[in-house]
Design an enzyme around this catalytic site. Structure first.
Site, short mmCIF file in Angstrom:
data_model
loop_
_atom_site.label_atom_id
_atom_site.label_comp_id
_atom_site.label_asym_id
_atom_site.label_seq_id
_atom_site.Cartn_x
_atom_site.Cartn_y
_atom_site.Cartn_z
N TYR A 88 -39.73 -7.63 -4.32
CA TYR A 88 -38.48 -7.21 -3.69
C TYR A 88 -37.68 -8.45 -3.29
O TYR A 88 -37.83 -9.48 -3.93
CB TYR A 88 -38.78 -6.21 -2.57
N GLU A 126 -20.50 -2.04 22.04
CA GLU A 126 -19.33 -1.96 21.14
C GLU A 126 -18.29 -3.05 21.42
O GLU A 126 -17.44 -3.32 20.58
CB GLU A 126 -18.67 -0.58 21.27
#
Ligand code: NI
Length: 392
Positions: A295, A371
């Site tokens: 991977y 945020e």
């Protein structure tokens, strides 16, 4: 002058960025299934006047922002997939479909959309083009490969990506050179023996005993074969075998993963692991087979010019005091496929805010982000792109 512009534009789009994060947070989709997410992104980008490229057989979207002047091309990347887990954040905009943006890829989407807004406003000043890649299926470990194979990076000179991180304090950023995330290779071991009555082990070949020996012996790979200064993890994550308490098991299957930073070591692991597994099984009268899957390689920030550029971009925006160091991780990132193709840089931005009760790590069912950092991420994306194109 331009520097101030990017910082101010990010401030201007702060509410938009938070609103978009909440919107995408509510529609989490799993790897390769990001259909609604892709659709919403296409609409959003087209509304900004950005030309898009979609893929008939794959999710994700690429946006093109053509600069006012001819020059290089830089790609900014955000991954867009979610995880198969029930959300328990208690947020008013929590997802309710049994999937969750528990890795913060909703934040990545919002930050890159914010960067798009900024870059569209300053596009006449850009000395080259910006490609925005909203990438599917990062959590699969190989979602990135598709875009490389489709030639999406063929005209790209450099790529920049980042991750919002639950253990890094907001609004700090970590833009360090060197190894950041490990390679990820997975494997499957099948041990075959011979069944017999559980009371007569001498008449069979016990695959469970052989599997147990294999589990122990492959750890010597870490403790005796590997240089102790090289981080290396060998993990067996699943084991299945046997039919009944009184039958000698004739078959055991195990799955595992290997993480390292060393490309040299990585190139030799499969062969050496196979020898330990096959020989251990053989000594106990059994047979073993190893299937090995490669991977992403390690994420290593190894391009001096990009390392400097990323760091200076962040300093211009928010000052050196907002740059912090963070230990490298043994987790992986399929962004490595892009870095194998073109020079790249990978950074981190903090999500943690104890005062706001935002304390959970990525992949927790309570993970959320502060945020108030998101517009800073947008600014960094945009500043990196602008500065890379401006650099001679
Ligand atoms: Ni992630």
């Amino acid at each position: 002058m331009r520097i101030m512009v990017i910082k101010e534009l990010a401030e201007k789009y702060k509410d938009y960025i938070i609103e978009r994060r909440r919107f995408f947070h509510q529609i989490p989709e799993l790897s390769f299934e990001e259909v609604e997410t892709t659709k919403a992104l296409v609409e959003e980008l087209e509304a900004m006047g950005i030309e898009v490229q979609t893929f008939p057989d794959y999710t994700g979207v690429v946006g093109y922002i053509r600069g006012g002047k001819k020059g290089k091309t830089v790609m900014l990347r955000a991954d867009i997939d979610a995880l198969p887990m029930e959300e328990h954040t208690g947020l008013p905009f929590a997802a309710t479909n049994g999937k969750m943006h528990a890795c913060g890829h909703d934040a990545h989407i919002a930050m890159l959309l914010g960067a798009a807004k900024i870059l569209v406003e300053i596009k006449d000043q850009l000395e080259g083009d910006v490609k925005l890649l909203f990438q599917a299926a990062e959590e699969s470990c190989y979602g990135a490969k598709y875009y490389v194979e489709k030639g999406v990076l063929d005209d790209v000179d450099a790529i920049f990506g980042m991750h919002i991180w639950g253990t890094l304090e907001a609004p700090y950023m970590c833009l360090e050179p060197g190894g950041r995330m490990a390679s990820c290779d997975n494997f499957k071991i099948t041990v075959s023996g011979q069944a017999a009555h559980g009371s007569a082990p001498h008449l069979g070949k016990d695959a469970i005993v052989a599997a147990a020996a294999i589990i122990n012996n492959i750890q010597t790979f870490v403790s005796r074969v590997n240089d102790p200064l090289n981080p290396l993890v060998v993990t067996i994550g699943t084991i299945k075998g046997g039919q009944r308490f009184n039958i000698i098991a004739d078959r055991v299957e195990m799955e595992g993963t290997i993480r390292t930073y060393s490309r040299e070591l990585r190139n030799t692991i499969e062969e050496r692991l196979r020898k330990i597994i096959v020989d251990t099984a053989s000594a106990l009268g059994c047979e073993a087979e190893l299937e090995y899957y490669y991977y992403p390689g390690p994420i290593i920030n190894e391009h001096e010019d990009l390392n400097r550029l990323a760091r200076e971009a962040a300093i211009k925006l928010y000052g050196e005091e907002y740059l912090v160091s963070m230990p490298k991780l043994m987790g992986s990132e399929d962004f490595a496929y892009f870095m194998e193709k073109v020079p790249g840089f990978y950074g981190f931005i903090g999500a943690l805010n104890k005062e706001k009760g935002i304390i959970y790590s990525n992949h927790s069912d309570k993970f959320t982000v502060d945020e108030d950092v998101l517009h800073r991420g947008s600014a960094l994306y945009a500043q990196f792109a602008h500065d890379f194109l401006a650099a001679k």
